[in-house]
Design an enzyme around this catalytic site. Structure first.
Site, PDB file in Angstrom:
ATOM      1  CB  SER A 127      16.932  32.283  18.154  1.00 30.52           C
ATOM      2  OG  SER A 127      17.216  30.974  18.519  1.00 30.52           O
ATOM      3  CG  ASP A 171      18.602  25.150  14.517  1.00 31.78           C
ATOM      4  OD1 ASP A 171      18.501  23.943  14.257  1.00 31.78           O
ATOM      5  OD2 ASP A 171      19.080  25.592  15.580  1.00 31.78           O
TER       6      ASP A 171
HETATM    7  C1  GLA Z   1      21.007  23.471  18.034  1.00 33.06           C
HETATM    8  C2  GLA Z   1      21.895  24.150  17.008  1.00 33.06           C
HETATM    9  C3  GLA Z   1      21.954  23.315  15.718  1.00 33.06           C
HETATM   10  C4  GLA Z   1      22.340  21.867  16.031  1.00 33.06           C
HETATM   11  C5  GLA Z   1      21.455  21.306  17.142  1.00 33.06           C
HETATM   12  C6  GLA Z   1      21.899  19.930  17.594  1.00 33.06           C
HETATM   13  O1  GLA Z   1      19.681  23.458  17.584  1.00 33.06           O
HETATM   14  O2  GLA Z   1      21.411  25.431  16.712  1.00 33.06           O
HETATM   15  O3  GLA Z   1      22.856  23.904  14.820  1.00 33.06           O
HETATM   16  O4  GLA Z   1      23.698  21.762  16.333  1.00 33.06           O
HETATM   17  O5  GLA Z   1      21.453  22.153  18.281  1.00 33.06           O
HETATM   18  O6  GLA Z   1      21.699  19.003  16.590  1.00 33.06           O
END
Ligand code: GLA
Length: 388
Positions: A127, A171
């Site tokens: 995503s 991400d």
């Molecule tokens: C998901 C969220 C990130 C982070 C991870 C855990 O991927 O999108 O921002 O918080 O979990 O580290």
């Protein structure tokens, strides 16, 4: 790319306006889990699985998108952006366009097509990749100057505000800024980042997809965020300086006051506070080429996520345990939000084939599932592709 272009030409007529192709990768996090929303440190890398998007501007305010993953076509106006209940994948695109406009950038409509080879709902950030590739496509076609860090924040806001998922910044950030052969050390408070070399002919990151998807992720994720806030508030009250987030609490301070916290909150805080230290130690280890030390930190991180933060699951634990029994495995841990998805493993290169065989058999024997295994060096972040 040729296939994408062919289908684009079948689906849309040429508007004669600016056209381009763009890509954005998925990611794994090497260490630093659930620290980003605590304003701490993370160390993700982009992977060589990505989304490719082809777009052409239109003369009006309409956006038409055809996607080759779900094979659906949708249409919306830039003047009426509101989340869909069906075809929810489109919300990532709409959310990004909404945030670009809210940031004051003018947009024109576009015809868009995209394809992805990032496994979905596997914790590899398909995503975030879709948000980032949309932002890059719209920015470039509309000749907007949006810096990568701003782009990452804009995409995060799209996910928070439009899609309704309270994710952190990691991400989107690494999908924008990843570099080949480097992991990305991010300070999620200052937004500073540093590229950490991750290339050694002897070692390799191997991703193992448990193929378990848990519906729990969103609600438990939000609950962890709240628990961290409670812990930060407690320390803000106790310590004689401002504690904005758990990032501000040292290990010694934690040890001094931990018994005054409710037991669950104390464990959540312990994970975050120690994990921040592990990221910094991990960066140091990689800078020294000490993969053995890095592997050890990965193992500690997983134990902490399992026991203190409680975001692992039986299948991820099984994959980690099987891996750690294998020759040539220096470290193994779950990666991403948890409750399913993938593990990452640090392996000596010559043991990869044996690892694949044994893990597949061992995991299948207990769960009935054959896991997918991907071997990937750190890959490039979002970029413009050549349209030949
Ligand atoms: C998901 C969220 C990130 C982070 C991870 C855990 O991927 O999108 O921002 O918080 O979990 O580290």
């Amino acid at each position: 790319m040729n296939k994408l272009r062919k289908i684009f030409n079948e689906k849309f007529s040429d508007t004669g306006l600016a056209k381009g192709a763009f890509s954005a990768p998925g990611r794994v996090n090497l260490i630093g889990e659930h620290t980003d929303y605590n304003e701490g440190f993370v160390l993700p890398m982009a992977i060589d699985k990505k989304i490719i998007m082809l777009g052409q501007l239109r003369n009006d305010r309409l956006v038409q998108v055809f996607d080759l993953v779900y094979k659906t076509k949708i249409k919306f106006s830039l003047d009426a952006l509101s989340p869909l209940r069906k075809d929810t994948w489109a919300n990532y695109l709409m959310g990004v366009m909404d945030e670009i406009q809210k940031a004051g950038y003018p947009l024109q409509g576009a015809n868009i097509i995209f394809n992805s080879n990032i496994p979905q709902r596997a914790g590899l950030s398909s995503s975030a990749a879709l948000e980032v590739v949309t932002a890059l496509t719209m920015a470039k076609l509309n000749l907007l100057e949006i810096e990568p860090v701003e782009m990452a924040h804009l995409c995060q806001r799209a996910e928070n505000n439009f899609v309704g998922v309270a994710c952190g910044i990691m991400d989107q950030y690494v999908s924008c800024l990843g570099q080949k052969n480097y992991a990305l050390f991010i300070d999620c408070r200052s937004n500073d980042y540093d590229l950490i070399p991750f290339k050694d002919h002897n070692y390799q990151i191997v991703i193992c997809n448990s193929k378990i998807q848990r519906g729990l992720v969103d609600s438990e994720y939000n609950r962890r965020r709240e628990e961290c806030k409670v812990a930060a508030k407690f320390f803000n009250h106790k310590l004689k300086r401002e504690i904005r987030a758990l990032r501000d609490v040292s290990i010694d301070e934690y040890k001094k006051y931990q018994r005054q916290l409710p037991e669950v909150i104390a464990r959540r805080a312990r994970h975050v506070i120690f994990e921040n230290y592990r990221v910094q130690a991990g960066v140091q280890a990689l800078r020294e080429g000490n993969f053995l030390a890095f592997g050890q930190l990965m193992i500690e991180s997983h134990q902490s996520l399992k026991n203190d933060y409680e975001v692992s699951c039986a299948e991820l634990d099984l994959l980690v345990n099987l891996a750690l029994k294998q020759e040539g495995v220096l470290g193994a841990r779950m990666t991403g939000a948890g409750f399913g998805g993938c593990t990452i493993n640090l392996l000596k290169r010559e043991h990869i084939d044996a690892y694949k065989e044994t893990i597949k058999q061992g995991y299948k024997k207990i769960t009935g599932i054959i896991p997918d295994i991907y071997v990937t060096p750190p890959a490039e972040g979002a970029k413009v592709l050549e349209l030949r």
